[in-house]
Motif scaffolding. Structure first.
Motif, PDB file in Angstrom:
ATOM      1  N   THR A  58       2.960  -0.822   4.541  1.00  0.00           N
ATOM      2  CA  THR A  58       3.288  -2.209   4.209  1.00  0.00           C
ATOM      3  C   THR A  58       2.731  -2.539   2.826  1.00  0.00           C
ATOM      4  OG1 THR A  58       3.281  -2.859   6.530  1.00  0.00           O
ATOM      5  CG2 THR A  58       2.971  -4.618   4.913  1.00  0.00           C
ATOM      6  N   LEU A  59       3.575  -3.107   1.987  1.00  0.00           N
ATOM      7  CA  LEU A  59       3.181  -3.482   0.634  1.00  0.00           C
ATOM      8  C   LEU A  59       2.049  -4.501   0.673  1.00  0.00           C
ATOM      9  CD1 LEU A  59       3.791  -3.452  -2.444  1.00  0.00           C
ATOM     10  CD2 LEU A  59       5.357  -5.350  -2.005  1.00  0.00           C
ATOM     11  N   ARG A  60       1.009  -4.264  -0.098  1.00  0.00           N
ATOM     12  CA  ARG A  60      -0.097  -5.219  -0.198  1.00  0.00           C
ATOM     13  C   ARG A  60       0.221  -6.191  -1.316  1.00  0.00           C
ATOM     14  NH1 ARG A  60      -6.490  -3.739  -0.129  1.00  0.00           N
ATOM     15  NH2 ARG A  60      -7.259  -5.863   0.088  1.00  0.00           N
ATOM     16  N   LEU A  61       0.376  -7.460  -0.958  1.00  0.00           N
ATOM     17  CA  LEU A  61       0.761  -8.483  -1.916  1.00  0.00           C
ATOM     18  C   LEU A  61      -0.448  -9.062  -2.623  1.00  0.00           C
ATOM     19  CD1 LEU A  61       3.261 -10.441   0.381  1.00  0.00           C
ATOM     20  CD2 LEU A  61       3.824  -8.718  -1.346  1.00  0.00           C
ATOM     21  N   ASN A  62      -0.268  -9.399  -3.885  1.00  0.00           N
ATOM     22  CA  ASN A  62      -1.300 -10.152  -4.589  1.00  0.00           C
ATOM     23  C   ASN A  62      -0.880 -11.618  -4.581  1.00  0.00           C
ATOM     24  OD1 ASN A  62       0.618 -10.464  -6.613  1.00  0.00           O
ATOM     25  ND2 ASN A  62      -0.284  -8.929  -7.940  1.00  0.00           N
ATOM     26  N   ARG A  63      -1.693 -12.455  -5.201  1.00  0.00           N
ATOM     27  CA  ARG A  63      -1.422 -13.890  -5.176  1.00  0.00           C
ATOM     28  C   ARG A  63      -0.061 -14.238  -5.768  1.00  0.00           C
ATOM     29  NH1 ARG A  63      -3.895 -18.390  -9.067  1.00  0.00           N
ATOM     30  NH2 ARG A  63      -2.610 -20.102  -8.323  1.00  0.00           N
ATOM     31  N   ARG A 123      -8.791  -9.496   4.395  1.00  0.00           N
ATOM     32  CA  ARG A 123      -8.693  -8.622   3.219  1.00  0.00           C
ATOM     33  C   ARG A 123      -7.470  -7.709   3.282  1.00  0.00           C
ATOM     34  NH1 ARG A 123     -11.607 -10.392  -1.096  1.00  0.00           N
ATOM     35  NH2 ARG A 123     -13.729 -10.902  -0.469  1.00  0.00           N
ATOM     36  N   ALA A 124      -6.503  -8.033   4.124  1.00  0.00           N
ATOM     37  CA  ALA A 124      -5.197  -7.369   4.242  1.00  0.00           C
ATOM     38  C   ALA A 124      -5.188  -6.075   5.035  1.00  0.00           C
ATOM     39  CB  ALA A 124      -4.550  -7.139   2.872  1.00  0.00           C
ATOM     40  N   HIS A 125      -6.320  -5.578   5.491  1.00  0.00           N
ATOM     41  CA  HIS A 125      -6.300  -4.316   6.227  1.00  0.00           C
ATOM     42  C   HIS A 125      -5.666  -4.471   7.609  1.00  0.00           C
ATOM     43  CE1 HIS A 125      -8.433  -1.799   3.329  1.00  0.00           C
ATOM     44  NE2 HIS A 125      -8.990  -2.942   2.962  1.00  0.00           N
ATOM     45  N   ARG A 126      -6.091  -5.434   8.385  1.00  0.00           N
ATOM     46  CA  ARG A 126      -5.432  -5.677   9.678  1.00  0.00           C
ATOM     47  C   ARG A 126      -3.982  -6.070   9.465  1.00  0.00           C
ATOM     48  NH1 ARG A 126      -9.262 -10.019  12.277  1.00  0.00           N
ATOM     49  NH2 ARG A 126      -9.783 -10.253  10.077  1.00  0.00           N
ATOM     50  N   ALA A 127      -3.738  -6.849   8.412  1.00  0.00           N
ATOM     51  CA  ALA A 127      -2.375  -7.274   8.108  1.00  0.00           C
ATOM     52  C   ALA A 127      -1.490  -6.073   7.795  1.00  0.00           C
ATOM     53  CB  ALA A 127      -2.380  -8.258   6.930  1.00  0.00           C
ATOM     54  N   GLY A 128      -2.017  -5.098   7.051  1.00  0.00           N
ATOM     55  CA  GLY A 128      -1.252  -3.892   6.750  1.00  0.00           C
ATOM     56  C   GLY A 128      -0.915  -3.106   8.001  1.00  0.00           C
ATOM     57  N   ALA A 129      -1.878  -2.973   8.899  1.00  0.00           N
ATOM     58  CA  ALA A 129      -1.654  -2.244  10.148  1.00  0.00           C
ATOM     59  C   ALA A 129      -0.601  -2.944  11.000  1.00  0.00           C
ATOM     60  CB  ALA A 129      -2.960  -2.096  10.922  1.00  0.00           C
ATOM     61  N   ILE A 130      -0.683  -4.271  11.103  1.00  0.00           N
ATOM     62  CA  ILE A 130       0.301  -5.022  11.888  1.00  0.00           C
ATOM     63  C   ILE A 130       1.658  -5.000  11.188  1.00  0.00           C
ATOM     64  CG2 ILE A 130       0.912  -7.308  12.795  1.00  0.00           C
ATOM     65  CD1 ILE A 130      -1.313  -5.774  14.359  1.00  0.00           C
ATOM     66  N   GLY A 131       1.664  -5.043   9.863  1.00  0.00           N
ATOM     67  CA  GLY A 131       2.925  -4.930   9.128  1.00  0.00           C
ATOM     68  C   GLY A 131       3.624  -3.612   9.433  1.00  0.00           C
ATOM     69  N   ASP A 132       2.870  -2.519   9.464  1.00  0.00           N
ATOM     70  CA  ASP A 132       3.449  -1.215   9.812  1.00  0.00           C
ATOM     71  C   ASP A 132       3.984  -1.226  11.238  1.00  0.00           C
ATOM     72  OD1 ASP A 132       2.703  -0.365   7.291  1.00  0.00           O
ATOM     73  OD2 ASP A 132       1.179   1.057   7.997  1.00  0.00           O
TER      74      ASP A 132
END
Length: 177
Positions: A58-63, A123-132
């Motif tokens: 999952t792409l990590r977005l910046n602001r 910090r987007a780590h859980r978000a990345g895992a859930i995005g995947d």
């Protein structure tokens, strides 16, 4: 149009954002480096743009990328996977669907499939895992973002105050004999 849903003890909020401009927002300039106690193998400070621990597809977005997507809320779903105490401690985006990480698979039927999804954690780590995970189930995930990263990059979050504790109602006085 905004919709408010209630599930158990948690409030769930839905909004939308169009996918127009997503290709441009995904290639937005990386965030400015932020001070961090950790460092990459090259010795530079770890930032969302160079975090070696972020290994998700999952792409990590910046602001700026998130702001570009959120500027068109008609088809966006902001899915916040943090605990309620994290929401009150750090704040969050003004409108979101709140499903804690451990409940996402049980809640798939309640997540709209016709929306572009941005998953949110600290910090987007859980978000990345859930995005995947969501991508594997066929959802259209635009990316993951951390609210603390967003704030570090100058973004403003909505701070929610926890409700005051409920006080026990005074018992009616018993009649004197």
């Amino acid at each position: 149009m905004q919709t408010l849903l209630r599930f158990g003890a948690g409030l769930l909020f839905l909004i939308g954002a169009a996918s127009s401009g997503l290709a441009q927002s995904q290639t937005a300039a990386p965030a400015a480096p932020q001070p961090s106690a950790a460092a990459t193998p090259a010795g530079e400070a770890v930032t969302p743009a160079n975090d070696p621990a972020y290994t998700y597809k999952t792409l990590r977005l910046n602001r700026s990328a998130f702001d570009a997507i959120a500027a068109h809320p008609e088809q966006l779903l902001v899915l916040d996977v943090r605990r309620p105490d994290e929401l009150t401690k750090f704040g969050g985006f003004p409108v979101y669907l709140s499903v804690q990480t451990g409940d996402v698979q049980k809640s798939l039927a309640f997540i709209p499939r016709d929306r572009l999804i941005v998953v949110v954690s600290n910090r987007a780590h859980r978000a990345g895992a859930i995005g995947d995970l969501l991508t594997g189930y066929g959802f259209h995930v635009a990316g993951a973002i951390g609210v603390r990263d967003y704030e570090d990059e100058g973004g403003a979050l909505v701070k929610l105050a926890p409700p005051p504790p409920k006080t026990a109602a005074a018992a009616p006085a018993s009649p004197q004999k």
